[in-house]
Write an enzyme that holds these catalytic residues in place. Structure first.
Site, PDB file in Angstrom:
ATOM      1  N   GLU A   1       6.258  -4.815  11.216  1.00  0.00           N
ATOM      2  CA  GLU A   1       5.054  -4.080  11.631  1.00  0.00           C
ATOM      3  C   GLU A   1       3.809  -4.951  11.585  1.00  0.00           C
ATOM      4  OE1 GLU A   1       5.019  -0.580   9.186  1.00  0.00           O
ATOM      5  OE2 GLU A   1       6.639   0.356  10.340  1.00  0.00           O
ATOM      6  N   VAL A   2       3.734  -5.848  10.612  1.00  0.00           N
ATOM      7  CA  VAL A   2       2.554  -6.712  10.492  1.00  0.00           C
ATOM      8  C   VAL A   2       2.949  -8.121  10.927  1.00  0.00           C
ATOM      9  CG1 VAL A   2       0.805  -7.632   8.937  1.00  0.00           C
ATOM     10  CG2 VAL A   2       1.627  -5.287   8.620  1.00  0.00           C
TER      11      VAL A   2
ATOM     12  N   ILE B   1       0.831  -1.218   0.000  1.00  0.00           N
ATOM     13  CA  ILE B   1       0.000   0.000   0.000  1.00  0.00           C
ATOM     14  C   ILE B   1       0.865   1.267   0.000  1.00  0.00           C
ATOM     15  CG2 ILE B   1      -0.271   0.399   2.509  1.00  0.00           C
ATOM     16  CD1 ILE B   1      -3.323   0.507   1.989  1.00  0.00           C
TER      17      ILE B   1
ATOM     18  N   ASN C   1      11.366  -8.383   7.077  1.00  0.00           N
ATOM     19  CA  ASN C   1      11.580  -7.735   8.366  1.00  0.00           C
ATOM     20  C   ASN C   1      11.006  -8.655   9.441  1.00  0.00           C
ATOM     21  OD1 ASN C   1      12.629  -5.334   7.204  1.00  0.00           O
ATOM     22  ND2 ASN C   1      10.548  -4.696   6.698  1.00  0.00           N
TER      23      ASN C   1
ATOM     24  N   HIS D   1       5.772 -12.133   5.924  1.00  0.00           N
ATOM     25  CA  HIS D   1       5.705 -11.596   4.563  1.00  0.00           C
ATOM     26  C   HIS D   1       7.114 -11.308   4.081  1.00  0.00           C
ATOM     27  CE1 HIS D   1       5.294  -8.317   7.477  1.00  0.00           C
ATOM     28  NE2 HIS D   1       5.928  -7.523   6.622  1.00  0.00           N
TER      29      HIS D   1
ATOM     30  N   HIS E   1       9.001  -8.981   1.323  1.00  0.00           N
ATOM     31  CA  HIS E   1       8.865  -7.881   0.382  1.00  0.00           C
ATOM     32  C   HIS E   1       9.648  -8.264  -0.875  1.00  0.00           C
ATOM     33  CE1 HIS E   1       7.648  -4.752   3.461  1.00  0.00           C
ATOM     34  NE2 HIS E   1       8.176  -5.669   4.256  1.00  0.00           N
TER      35      HIS E   1
END
Ligand code: 5GP
Length: 121
Positions: A99-100, A34, A91, A104, A106
Site C-alpha cells: 500500500e505504501v 498506525i 508486502n 518497509h 513489518h
C-alpha cells in the site's frame, strides 16, 4: 515503479508527519504501525529511496543495505522478540498488496502468530 517522494513514509522520514519511533540509525527508521495487527507491529524503513526490496538491494550502496538489515536486527532485540520469536514481512507490488510505495518490512510479535499465510488454491 518510479519512486515518488510524496509517499507517507518519505514524509515521515522528513519529519513532516509524526510517528511513534522505536529506533533510528544512519540507514533506517523504525516506528509503530498506525493500525497494529499484533501486540508488536513495527515498520522498519530504509532512508534510501526505493519502492521494493529488489530495487533497494540493486541500487543502494552496500553499507546502506547492511545498515538497514542490521537496524532491523537491533529493533528485534530492542523489542524483546529474540527469545519468543517474531515474523518479518515485506508486502511487495500489486500481488504482494503493497500500500505504501516506500520499502518497509513489518516486524510482528508479542504472541504466537500462527501459520504464515492462509492457503487459497
Ligand atoms: P503495506 O504497504 O505493507 O500493505 O502496509 C503499509 C502499512 O503502513 C500498513 O500496515 C498501515 O497500517 C501502515 N501505515 C499507513 N500509513 C501510516 C502512517 O501514517 N503511520 C504509520 N505509523 N503507519 C502507517
Amino acid at each position: 515503479m518510479a519512486y515518488d517522494d510524496t509517499n507517507i513514509f518519505a514524509r515521515i522520514l522528513r519529519g513532516e508527519i509524526p510517528c511513534k519511533k522505536v529506533h533510528e540509525t544512519e540507514y533506517a527508521l523504525a516506528f509503530h504501525d498506525i493500525n497494529p495487527r499484533a501486540p508488536v507491529h513495527v515498520l522498519v524503513i530504509p532512508k534510501f529511496p526505493a519502492v521494493t526490496y529488489d530495487e533497494f538491494v540493486a541500487k543502494a550502496p552496500a553499507e546502506a543495505v547492511a545498515g538497514y538489515f542490521r537496524a532491523m536486527g537491533e529493533v528485534v532485540e530492542k523489542l524483546g522478540l529474540v527469545a519468543p520469536g517474531y515474523r518479518v514481512l515485506a508486502n511487495t507490488g500489486e500481488h504482494g498488496h503493497q500500500e505504501v510505495q516506500h520499502l518497509h518490512f513489518h516486524v510482528f510479535g508479542g504472541r504466537p502468530l500462527g501459520p504464515m499465510i492462509k492457503r487459497i488454491d
